[in-house]
Write a protein that holds these residues in place. Structure first.
Motif, PDB file in Angstrom:
ATOM      1  N   VAL A 511      36.533  -1.071 -41.879  1.00  0.00           N
ATOM      2  CA  VAL A 511      36.913   0.197 -41.249  1.00  0.00           C
ATOM      3  C   VAL A 511      36.008   1.320 -41.737  1.00  0.00           C
ATOM      4  O   VAL A 511      35.574   2.183 -40.961  1.00  0.00           O
ATOM      5  CB  VAL A 511      38.387   0.519 -41.553  1.00  0.00           C
ATOM      6  CG1 VAL A 511      38.765   1.904 -41.033  1.00  0.00           C
ATOM      7  CG2 VAL A 511      39.296  -0.539 -40.944  1.00  0.00           C
ATOM      8  N   GLU A 514      32.631   1.275 -40.023  1.00  0.00           N
ATOM      9  CA  GLU A 514      32.786   1.670 -38.621  1.00  0.00           C
ATOM     10  C   GLU A 514      32.859   3.184 -38.498  1.00  0.00           C
ATOM     11  O   GLU A 514      32.200   3.797 -37.650  1.00  0.00           O
ATOM     12  CB  GLU A 514      34.054   1.035 -38.039  1.00  0.00           C
ATOM     13  CG  GLU A 514      34.478   1.569 -36.673  1.00  0.00           C
ATOM     14  CD  GLU A 514      33.590   1.105 -35.534  1.00  0.00           C
ATOM     15  OE1 GLU A 514      33.628   1.722 -34.459  1.00  0.00           O
ATOM     16  OE2 GLU A 514      32.858   0.109 -35.736  1.00  0.00           O
ATOM     17  N   ALA A 540      38.408   5.267 -36.804  1.00  0.00           N
ATOM     18  CA  ALA A 540      38.072   3.871 -37.107  1.00  0.00           C
ATOM     19  C   ALA A 540      39.304   3.094 -37.544  1.00  0.00           C
ATOM     20  O   ALA A 540      39.472   1.917 -37.173  1.00  0.00           O
ATOM     21  CB  ALA A 540      36.998   3.827 -38.194  1.00  0.00           C
ATOM     22  N   VAL A 541      40.168   3.712 -38.329  1.00  0.00           N
ATOM     23  CA  VAL A 541      41.421   3.056 -38.723  1.00  0.00           C
ATOM     24  C   VAL A 541      42.235   2.694 -37.486  1.00  0.00           C
ATOM     25  O   VAL A 541      42.710   1.560 -37.329  1.00  0.00           O
ATOM     26  CB  VAL A 541      42.244   3.966 -39.660  1.00  0.00           C
ATOM     27  CG1 VAL A 541      43.657   3.406 -39.841  1.00  0.00           C
ATOM     28  CG2 VAL A 541      41.562   4.092 -41.016  1.00  0.00           C
ATOM     29  N   VAL A 544      40.206  -0.182 -35.489  1.00  0.00           N
ATOM     30  CA  VAL A 544      39.935  -1.490 -36.094  1.00  0.00           C
ATOM     31  C   VAL A 544      41.174  -2.090 -36.768  1.00  0.00           C
ATOM     32  O   VAL A 544      41.455  -3.286 -36.623  1.00  0.00           O
ATOM     33  CB  VAL A 544      38.773  -1.380 -37.113  1.00  0.00           C
ATOM     34  CG1 VAL A 544      38.493  -2.732 -37.760  1.00  0.00           C
ATOM     35  CG2 VAL A 544      37.521  -0.841 -36.424  1.00  0.00           C
ATOM     36  N   SER A 545      41.899  -1.269 -37.520  1.00  0.00           N
ATOM     37  CA  SER A 545      43.041  -1.786 -38.293  1.00  0.00           C
ATOM     38  C   SER A 545      44.226  -0.844 -38.221  1.00  0.00           C
ATOM     39  O   SER A 545      44.594  -0.197 -39.214  1.00  0.00           O
ATOM     40  CB  SER A 545      42.626  -2.002 -39.760  1.00  0.00           C
ATOM     41  OG  SER A 545      41.619  -2.964 -39.877  1.00  0.00           O
TER      42      SER A 545
END
Length: 987
Positions: A511, A514, A540-541, A544-545
């Motif tokens: 993350v 990214e 990005a968090v 991606v996650s």
């Protein structure tokens, strides 16, 4: 040279430089102003005046920040450094600059930074306001110009206002001194084949570009730079961009021509022409002859859009090695010809390409330049400087010679290269808006070369003082250049890297990268503030996650670590599961300088394990909480902050401390190596803060007799080093040495066996470091076998100077012990070796070792050498002073020396040459008595208001804490060491 009379001295030599100015006009200006050769026909302007700020409401020129009225677009700068002194013994440079700028708001004032430059040539001021092609209205006439010394401006006051939305040009001619002060445009001297060589080079960061030419010298004022250098025919000129030559791939160049604008008295017109150059066949550099002297003119391609502090240029007689012609990026390592011939640049060349490729892949962002020049300078105040396309280094930070350089030297070279190349993206491509967010640059550059012991533990000692500061400081608090320079400290570099490491750990590296990639792409060639980074990482968090389970947004979490000084101590009670946090201070009674917007409460990520088994991470989001999972009983132990990923200290209830100590005694390897070091560091610092008993901290060192790993030993050595500083002048010293000999002897014997009686080098990287530290600890504390070993090695070298039998890894520690055990003969031998070596790393080892002498008169003589640049380079004066101060015999000598020579060192010797911060920190490190505290107060009063005032306040705070700690713990510590030294060894 003192800044106070710099301009007046240049004014005194103006007459001698008239012909010099004319020469620049003929050579350097011809390409830019082809249609107007006769400068004597230009309309006269007022003579330069100087001014200093006065009380009352500040005028714009009395403020340290530029107004928001003008914005630079490009500079066209020509400089001619003189590498030989004039008849008065001065080295100077002459130059001219044309800056194209946009008017953002109507204003009748042009303020542009200029420091220590003389603008009065031929009896009149060489500054003109011009108008680009296409502007129908004439430029305003100049009413008055002067130099504002205090705020470092060239002030151009106009008869009427410039108009918002229009572009203008400011043309200046000037003279500056090519001084040896290691700042701005300066000179460096070295010897090669018995001949003295002089080169001209730069160090602009943070506020010294204004010493080279007039410029809008703030990081947000990005522009394109067109540079021309006029220089001796036997030298080469380098800058950020390529010169017009076979390596050039750019297809355009902006060329300005000047014509007289008859309708505007005093006004000029610059015509901008875009010239397409598909392939350059004309040789460049080109030779020109003026008054019988053959000179070379080198022109460079326009730079990328960048800040002034990243501009660099060098004129020298160096040689280089380079990457293959077909390499995608031209990489060249420049240095003294002898160093290149000896292959000292090969290692740097081998590593630069792979590191550049790594960062391009890691950031998903291509390196935007055609070339990466790296140059090793004989005189350089910093370790290195990330100038875009022309990185400047100290020789010891770029050059590597296997015959002289140690394992540590080799790692230092690759670490510094990686740090500077990381800046090509963080700092150069994307730049902080103002210096208050300097940590954005330096934290990311340090992030990749972060070591827990070297960076995190060290900076925690500083950040635990009430006189620390937050990572990000309000812009209004950072105005004066001296305030900016103070930000280049361990908080900015090491804490900045540590909190980024913590962030990467809890959002995951995937993350993290990214978010960095989109951040760099969005803000390339622009400026940012720290909140821009948080927003991109949050995106990005989410992308991606999204199931990370963060307790708050990235911005909410990280603002608490960036906008508050210090860090928390997290206390875990394993009997109840209660966890709590509070601001950690080495002196709990000290008054904190900075108010906190979050009342000194952090959102703390907690990684942890039970009896060696890693558990699911937890978050502490308030002052205290209860987690049933953290209840531990029996022989189980609990450990928080795995791998020291979080920037905080951890305390436990007494029961858990006892279980951890028992585990260290029983099988210390069940606890990760980094956490064994963390337990030592936390315990010693908690003891200094009076949160645990001092004997508990000392007990964390008992297992070291069985420890063979480097990190725990290094941490123990550094923390016990504080005890040595406090007690090496009293009765505790003897028992403390005896305990250290008992603990280190098994490790000394281990390395004796591992290296086949000291004839081999350990294979493992950290074992090599540990071997050096083992010898250092053993010899310093009086282990006879160690002292005999090092003395014999040093004597063998003295008997055969051309055949040094000492491994490069061990030279510093052996040289130091040779000085400590010897006398004048040993010291003079080391001095001769220092004067004769061509290796920068070898020279540094000898410089440091010579401070280990136990002869006060030798140390006093060595201090005097620091005032003579012919003996000790200005860049090395700081190193010598702090190394002598580390010697118990030398510390009072340095303290007296600094006070006796303060005015000369601070005002005349060269402000860029000595780091007064480091010197004062080191020289006062042993202060722990009321007398020494009063001496500091008197010194503070004597130096008065100056840029070091905050640092002195920090030293006073630390000294007061030392006094309290020593008086409360001396007897207990003496008793513990006495008892432990007499116990049978556990090894």
């Amino acid at each position: 040279m003192a800044a106070g009379f710099y301009i007046s001295r240049l004014l005194a030599i103006t007459g001698a430089l008239v012909s010099t100015g004319a020469l620049v006009t003929i050579i350097a200006l011809s390409a830019l102003y082809a249609q107007e050769k006769n400068k004597n026909q230009a309309p006269p302007l007022p003579t330069t005046e100087t001014s200093t700020t006065t009380p009352g409401p500040p005028e714009p020129w009395q403020r340290y920040r530029l107004p928001d009225t003008l914005s630079p677009v490009s500079y066209n700068v020509t400089l001619w450094p003189r590498l030989q002194p004039d008849p008065r013994g001065l080295f100077v440079f002459t130059g001219n600059s044309t800056v194209l700028f946009n008017c953002v708001k109507d204003t009748d004032l042009v303020l542009i930074h200029a420091s220590q430059l003389n603008f009065t040539l031929f009896g009149r001021h060489k500054a003109r306001l011009l108008a680009p092609t296409g502007e129908l209205a004439a430029v305003p006439a100049v009413r008055k110009t002067w130099v504002e010394v205090e705020t470092q401006y060239l002030v151009v006051q106009l008869e009427r206002s410039l108009e918002a939305g229009r572009s203008y040009l400011l043309y200046t001619e000037f003279v500056g001194e090519l001084a040896d002060d290691l700042g701005g445009f300066y000179r460096s001297t070295y010897k090669e084949n018995g001949q003295e060589k002089i080169l001209a080079t730069t160090q602009m960061q943070p506020t010294d570009a204004r010493k080279a030419f007039p410029c809008f010298d703030e990081p947000a004022m990005k522009a394109v730079f067109h540079l021309t250098l006029v220089h001796p025919a036997d030298t080469v000129a380098l800058s950020n961009a390529m010169n017009y030559g076979p390596f050039s791939k750019r297809l355009h160049l902006l060329i300005y021509t000047q014509t007289k604008l008859d309708s505007a008295p005093g006004g000029y017109l610059l015509a901008e022409t875009l010239t397409r150059m598909p392939k350059i066949t004309k040789l460049n550099p080109v030779n020109v002859t003026v008054n019988g002297e053959t000179l070379t003119e080198t022109r460079f391609w326009p730079t990328e859009l960048m800040s002034t502090y990243l501009l660099a240029f060098v004129v020298c007689e160096f040689d280089y090695i380079s990457s293959p012609p077909d390499a995608p990026i031209l990489i060249r390592i420049w240095a003294r010809k002898q160093a290149i011939e000896e292959g000292q640049g090969v290692y740097a060349l081998e590593k630069t390409g792979p590191i550049l490729n790594y960062f391009q892949n890691y950031y998903s962002s291509p390196y935007p330049l055609q070339k990466s020049d790296q140059i090793a300078l004989p005189d350089f105040s910093a370790g290195a400087m990330e100038n875009w396309g022309l990185i400047t280094y100290r020789e010891s930070a770029l050059l590597y010679d296997p015959a002289f350089s140690s394992n540590g030297d080799k790692e230092w070279v690759v670490t510094v290269i990686a740090h500077e190349l990381a800046h090509m993206w963080f700092g150069n491509l994307v730049t902080m808006r103002w210096w208050n967010d300097l940590w954005l640059n330096e934290g990311f550059a340090t992030y990749r070369d972060l070591l827990v012991v070297d960076e995190i533990h060290g900076v925690m000692d500083v950040d635990a003082l009430a006189t620390s500061h937050p990572l990000s400081i309000p812009e209004a608090a950072i105005m004066h250049p001296s305030q900016i320079k103070q930000l280049f400290d361990s908080i900015t570099y090491s804490k900045g890297a540590a909190v980024l490491r913590m962030l990467s750990d809890f959002i995951t590296e995937k993350v993290f990268t990214e978010g960095l990639s989109t951040y760099l792409d969005t803000f390339k060639y622009n400026n940012t503030v720290y909140t821009d980074l948080w927003k991109h990482l949050q995106v990005a968090v989410n992308k991606v996650s999204p199931d990370l389970g963060l307790p708050a947004t990235v911005e909410d979490i990280m603002n608490r670590w960036v906008l508050q000084m210090g860090f928390p101590v997290v206390t875990v009670d394993t009997a109840t599961g209660r966890i709590s946090q509070k601001h950690f201070l080495l002196d709990p009674e000290a008054e904190v300088d900075w108010p906190s917007p979050f009342k000194y409460e952090w959102i703390v990520p907690m990684s942890w394990m039970k009896s060696g088994i890693t558990q699911k991470p937890l978050w502490l989001t308030s002052k205290e909480a209860t987690k049933a999972s953290m209840v531990v009983g029996g022989t189980d132990w609990l450990l928080v902050n795995l791998e020291t990923s979080g920037f905080y200290r951890v305390n436990y209830d007494q029961g858990n401390w006892e279980r951890l100590l028992a585990q260290l005694d029983h099988n210390h390897q069940d606890i990760p190596e980094v956490n064994r070091a963390q337990l030592i560091s936390d315990a010693f610092n908690l003891a200094r803060a009076r949160l645990v008993n001092t004997t508990l901290a000392l007990r964390t060192t008992r297992f070291l007799a069985r420890e063979r790993a480097y990190t725990p030993w290094l941490t123990a050595s550094r923390n016990l080093g504080y005890y040595f500083l406090m007690f090496d002048r009293g009765p505790v010293y003897g028992p403390m040495q005896a305990y250290m000999v008992k603990q280190v002897t098994p490790l000394f014997n281990h390395f004796k066996d591992l290296t086949l009686n000291w004839t081999e080098i350990p294979d493992n990287h950290t074992d090599q470091y540990n071997q050096v530290m083992t010898i250092q600890l053993a010899c310093r504390n009086g282990l006879k076998a160690c002292q005999v070993l090092t003395s014999n090695w040093f004597k063998a070298w003295m008997n055969s100077p051309a055949n040094n039998p000492i491994s490069p890894n061990l030279r510093l520690v052996v040289y130091c012990n040779g000085m400590a055990a010897g006398g004048p003969a040993e010291w003079d031998f080391a001095w001769r070796m220092y004067r004769n070596t061509s290796s920068a790393s070898e020279a540094e080892k000898l410089l440091s070792a010579m401070a280990c002498s136990r002869e006060p008169w030798i140390l006093t003589r060595y201090l005097e050498y620091c005032l003579d640049p012919e003996r000790i380079r200005k860049q090395d004066a700081t190193t010598v002073l702090i190394d002598i101060a580390a010697n118990p015999l030398g510390q009072p000598l340095v303290w007296d020396f600094v006070r006796a020579n303060w005015n000369y060192l601070f005002n005349d010797y060269g402000k860029g040459a000595i780091s007064f911060d480091f010197v004062l920190q080191r020289v006062s490190a042993r202060f722990s008595t009321e007398f020494e505290y009063k001496e500091l107060l008197r010194f503070q009063k004597e130096v008065g208001a100056n840029p070091l005032a905050p640092n002195l306040q920090q030293i006073l705070e630390r000294t007061r804490a030392n006094i309290k700690w020593v008086s409360g713990h001396k007897d207990q510590i003496l008793s513990w060491f006495t008892e432990e030294a007499s116990r049978p060894s556990a090894g």
